[in-house]
Design an enzyme around this catalytic site. Sequence first.
Site, mmCIF file in Angstrom:
data_model
loop_
_atom_site.group_PDB
_atom_site.id
_atom_site.type_symbol
_atom_site.label_atom_id
_atom_site.label_comp_id
_atom_site.label_asym_id
_atom_site.label_seq_id
_atom_site.Cartn_x
_atom_site.Cartn_y
_atom_site.Cartn_z
ATOM 1 N N TYR A 13 1.568 0.878 90.167
ATOM 2 C CA TYR A 13 1.560 1.175 88.727
ATOM 3 C C TYR A 13 2.103 -0.005 87.933
ATOM 4 O O TYR A 13 1.495 -0.457 86.952
ATOM 5 C CB TYR A 13 2.394 2.427 88.464
ATOM 6 C CG TYR A 13 2.582 2.746 87.002
ATOM 7 C CD1 TYR A 13 1.591 3.414 86.288
ATOM 8 C CD2 TYR A 13 3.746 2.381 86.333
ATOM 9 C CE1 TYR A 13 1.756 3.701 84.930
ATOM 10 C CE2 TYR A 13 3.912 2.665 84.984
ATOM 11 C CZ TYR A 13 2.923 3.329 84.289
ATOM 12 O OH TYR A 13 3.079 3.598 82.956
ATOM 13 N N SER A 69 3.894 -1.109 80.052
ATOM 14 C CA SER A 69 5.048 -0.322 80.507
ATOM 15 C C SER A 69 6.227 -1.253 80.710
ATOM 16 O O SER A 69 6.059 -2.438 81.046
ATOM 17 C CB SER A 69 4.713 0.383 81.823
ATOM 18 O OG SER A 69 5.885 0.932 82.424
#
Length: 247
Positions: free
Chosen positions: A153, A139
């Site tokens: 995350y 990401s």
Amino acid sequence: MTTILITGASSGLGAEMARQFAALGHDLALCARRTERLDALSAEVAAAHPGVRVSVKALDVNDHDAVFRVFEEFAEELGGLDRVVVNAGLGKGQPLGTGRFDANKQTAETNFIGALAQTEAAAAIFRRQGRGHLVMVSSFSALRGMPKNITTYAATKAAVAHLAEGFRADVHGTAIKVTVLYPGYIVSEMSGTSARTPLMTSTEKGVRAMVDAIEKEKKSARVPAWPWAPLGVVVKRAPAGLLRRMS
């Protein structure tokens, strides 16, 4: 033509990758928890691309024994695996110290330990074959420690990027390749409230950039390149206060 295994393929980025890889003529091994969605996706691909083989299996990546079993079943059924896309993940999370260790733990277990199991299973098959292509979906948030709901995350996505890069170093000089993708804001079920940002890219366009980087076997790519490649430079150097406002 190659055989591509995609985890988390029942929706979002995984499902769109399946559609786009099928359009390129690749055979597919698709797995996710929601088999009814996989069956519908398989039927859609078969209708659009009758020459493409599609195999689907139920898989929860937190069932680690099942990860190894399902990967091996796909390899046996399809005559090997040319590429494995470690895509399954969870976007759940809360700011640290707010009493939601349960949510952050679930994210950490799924996004890192689950990804570790997938990487181990893929690596074992690739080593046996003497070839293969591991694709890790990280990401853009992995480029820097992030505040608010995505702290855990982002940490997991940084961890899986390093996991993949370590494997790349380990198999350097062999026919095993590794790609790490750093997607920016791409519309998916996981994007949630981020869909309101003007930086959001459509699923089709965002995945097209991912597929292009994968097909070119790039070592790493921020996708789509615009605006995420230049923004990556900014984010790595931004002061904490600005980073908080951007999140």
